[in-house]
Design a protein around this motif. Sequence first.
Motif, mmCIF file in Angstrom:
data_model
loop_
_atom_site.group_PDB
_atom_site.id
_atom_site.type_symbol
_atom_site.label_atom_id
_atom_site.label_comp_id
_atom_site.label_asym_id
_atom_site.label_seq_id
_atom_site.Cartn_x
_atom_site.Cartn_y
_atom_site.Cartn_z
ATOM 1 N N ALA A 65 0.842 -1.191 0.000
ATOM 2 C CA ALA A 65 0.000 0.000 0.000
ATOM 3 C C ALA A 65 0.882 1.248 0.000
ATOM 4 C CB ALA A 65 -0.903 -0.003 1.228
ATOM 5 N N LYS A 66 0.304 2.374 -0.414
ATOM 6 C CA LYS A 66 1.030 3.635 -0.346
ATOM 7 C C LYS A 66 0.045 4.768 -0.116
ATOM 8 C CE LYS A 66 1.186 4.672 -5.280
ATOM 9 N NZ LYS A 66 2.038 4.940 -6.436
ATOM 10 N N ILE A 67 0.549 5.826 0.502
ATOM 11 C CA ILE A 67 -0.245 7.027 0.694
ATOM 12 C C ILE A 67 0.613 8.212 0.272
ATOM 13 C CG2 ILE A 67 -1.648 6.081 2.561
ATOM 14 C CD1 ILE A 67 0.039 7.699 4.538
ATOM 15 N N ILE A 68 -0.041 9.310 -0.032
ATOM 16 C CA ILE A 68 0.670 10.535 -0.378
ATOM 17 C C ILE A 68 0.375 11.571 0.697
ATOM 18 C CG2 ILE A 68 -1.183 11.379 -1.858
ATOM 19 C CD1 ILE A 68 1.054 12.623 -3.638
ATOM 20 N N VAL A 69 1.420 12.268 1.131
ATOM 21 C CA VAL A 69 1.257 13.300 2.143
ATOM 22 C C VAL A 69 1.769 14.629 1.592
ATOM 23 C CG1 VAL A 69 1.384 11.721 4.090
ATOM 24 C CG2 VAL A 69 3.473 12.737 3.232
ATOM 25 N N VAL A 70 1.230 15.710 2.113
ATOM 26 C CA VAL A 70 1.572 17.041 1.640
ATOM 27 C C VAL A 70 2.733 17.597 2.459
ATOM 28 C CG1 VAL A 70 0.661 19.315 1.031
ATOM 29 C CG2 VAL A 70 -0.854 17.344 1.089
ATOM 30 N N HIS A 71 3.840 16.885 2.404
ATOM 31 C CA HIS A 71 5.074 17.302 3.070
ATOM 32 C C HIS A 71 6.233 16.824 2.215
ATOM 33 C CE1 HIS A 71 3.098 18.498 6.788
ATOM 34 N NE2 HIS A 71 2.368 17.405 6.679
ATOM 35 N N PRO A 72 7.296 17.601 2.120
ATOM 36 C CA PRO A 72 8.467 17.111 1.375
ATOM 37 C C PRO A 72 9.155 15.969 2.105
ATOM 38 C CG PRO A 72 8.901 19.285 2.313
ATOM 39 C CD PRO A 72 7.471 18.959 2.604
ATOM 40 N N LEU A 73 9.940 15.219 1.378
ATOM 41 C CA LEU A 73 10.640 14.061 1.924
ATOM 42 C C LEU A 73 11.466 14.426 3.148
ATOM 43 C CD1 LEU A 73 11.565 11.113 1.767
ATOM 44 C CD2 LEU A 73 13.233 11.809 0.050
ATOM 45 N N LYS A 74 12.121 15.564 3.115
ATOM 46 C CA LYS A 74 12.968 15.994 4.231
ATOM 47 C C LYS A 74 12.166 16.089 5.532
ATOM 48 C CE LYS A 74 16.012 19.731 5.672
ATOM 49 N NZ LYS A 74 16.600 21.022 5.312
ATOM 50 N N GLU A 75 10.964 16.629 5.477
ATOM 51 C CA GLU A 75 10.124 16.760 6.685
ATOM 52 C C GLU A 75 9.642 15.403 7.187
ATOM 53 O OE1 GLU A 75 6.915 19.564 6.390
ATOM 54 O OE2 GLU A 75 8.245 21.141 5.650
ATOM 55 N N VAL A 76 9.308 14.506 6.283
ATOM 56 C CA VAL A 76 8.854 13.177 6.692
ATOM 57 C C VAL A 76 10.002 12.430 7.365
ATOM 58 C CG1 VAL A 76 7.896 10.975 5.912
ATOM 59 C CG2 VAL A 76 7.094 13.111 4.891
ATOM 60 N N LEU A 77 11.197 12.547 6.808
ATOM 61 C CA LEU A 77 12.362 11.883 7.408
ATOM 62 C C LEU A 77 12.658 12.381 8.818
ATOM 63 C CD1 LEU A 77 14.918 11.509 4.487
ATOM 64 C CD2 LEU A 77 13.923 9.691 5.868
ATOM 65 N N GLU A 78 12.331 13.627 9.106
ATOM 66 C CA GLU A 78 12.592 14.192 10.437
ATOM 67 C C GLU A 78 11.768 13.522 11.529
ATOM 68 O OE1 GLU A 78 12.024 18.392 9.977
ATOM 69 O OE2 GLU A 78 13.946 18.648 8.937
ATOM 70 N N VAL A 79 10.611 12.951 11.188
ATOM 71 C CA VAL A 79 9.788 12.283 12.207
ATOM 72 C C VAL A 79 10.088 10.789 12.299
ATOM 73 C CG1 VAL A 79 7.922 13.971 12.049
ATOM 74 C CG2 VAL A 79 7.789 11.877 10.704
ATOM 75 N N LEU A 80 10.856 10.261 11.365
ATOM 76 C CA LEU A 80 11.201 8.842 11.381
ATOM 77 C C LEU A 80 12.459 8.605 12.204
ATOM 78 C CD1 LEU A 80 10.581 7.980 7.633
ATOM 79 C CD2 LEU A 80 9.095 7.498 9.576
ATOM 80 N N PRO A 81 12.608 7.421 12.789
ATOM 81 C CA PRO A 81 13.822 7.109 13.553
ATOM 82 C C PRO A 81 15.053 7.135 12.642
ATOM 83 C CG PRO A 81 12.135 5.427 13.882
ATOM 84 C CD PRO A 81 11.646 6.337 12.813
ATOM 85 N N PHE A 82 16.042 7.939 12.997
ATOM 86 C CA PHE A 82 17.241 8.122 12.176
ATOM 87 C C PHE A 82 17.965 6.812 11.917
ATOM 88 C CE2 PHE A 82 21.862 8.649 12.083
ATOM 89 C CZ PHE A 82 21.998 9.397 10.926
ATOM 90 N N GLU A 83 18.049 5.955 12.923
ATOM 91 C CA GLU A 83 18.810 4.714 12.784
ATOM 92 C C GLU A 83 18.129 3.691 11.876
ATOM 93 O OE1 GLU A 83 16.263 4.561 16.450
ATOM 94 O OE2 GLU A 83 17.750 5.966 15.701
ATOM 95 N N ASP A 84 16.850 3.881 11.569
ATOM 96 C CA ASP A 84 16.115 2.911 10.760
ATOM 97 C C ASP A 84 15.970 3.302 9.292
ATOM 98 O OD1 ASP A 84 15.770 1.421 13.038
ATOM 99 O OD2 ASP A 84 13.766 2.211 13.460
ATOM 100 N N PHE A 85 16.122 4.592 8.980
ATOM 101 C CA PHE A 85 15.891 5.065 7.618
ATOM 102 C C PHE A 85 17.068 5.899 7.129
ATOM 103 C CE2 PHE A 85 11.762 4.207 9.339
ATOM 104 C CZ PHE A 85 11.083 3.612 8.277
ATOM 105 N N ALA A 86 17.351 5.789 5.839
ATOM 106 C CA ALA A 86 18.438 6.563 5.250
ATOM 107 C C ALA A 86 18.012 7.101 3.897
ATOM 108 C CB ALA A 86 19.693 5.708 5.098
ATOM 109 N N ARG A 87 18.389 8.322 3.645
ATOM 110 C CA ARG A 87 18.166 8.910 2.330
ATOM 111 C C ARG A 87 19.259 8.383 1.411
ATOM 112 N NH1 ARG A 87 16.029 14.938 1.442
ATOM 113 N NH2 ARG A 87 15.393 14.653 -0.720
ATOM 114 N N VAL A 88 18.872 7.920 0.233
ATOM 115 C CA VAL A 88 19.836 7.355 -0.702
ATOM 116 C C VAL A 88 19.905 8.143 -2.005
ATOM 117 C CG1 VAL A 88 19.649 5.024 0.244
ATOM 118 C CG2 VAL A 88 18.135 5.714 -1.631
ATOM 119 N N HIS A 89 18.962 9.030 -2.190
ATOM 120 C CA HIS A 89 18.862 9.799 -3.428
ATOM 121 C C HIS A 89 18.019 11.024 -3.128
ATOM 122 C CE1 HIS A 89 17.375 10.691 -7.533
ATOM 123 N NE2 HIS A 89 18.533 10.158 -7.921
#
Length: 147
Positions: A65-89
């Motif tokens: 499944a997928k959803i779309i949110v009205v926030h840029p990727l950078k803002e979404v990453l800020e609420v996610l646990p840093f150790e679990d997610f990484a920006r690759v591109h």
Amino acid sequence: MTQGQNNIEIENDLPAGTAVVVSDRYRRDRFFVWYNDAYRIVLCSNIAWLQADRDYCYIHFKDGAKIIVVHPLKEVLEVLPFEDFARVHRSYAVCLDLVDRLVGNTIYIGKQDFPVSPAYREDLHSRFRFLGKVKGLHKSKLVKNNK
């Protein structure tokens, strides 16, 4: 004994650190996002990857499944646990627990492939452990030594 005293005694019988640990775990693993005219809870542990689309971000889940949110990727990453997610591109971030292959400048989660841009390559590689030589990690040093 009054009702207020009973409540105080019950609260004092609870282990001191237990409520805080549970609360922190829940707070760290979930957030609410506005989707389809309501706030929807999103569990970080269910997210497979994120895809940027200008000021929007697609959140792709493990179940497809997928959803779309009205926030840029950078803002979404800020609420996610840093150790679990990484920006690759510029356009992608992935759940590190789901990465199963790294081939050149591409990482894979199952059959889905993601380009790894030079700007994020060093950070991504620092999040994993490698056994033996890793081709392409120190390409510039290898070229200088061969001359």
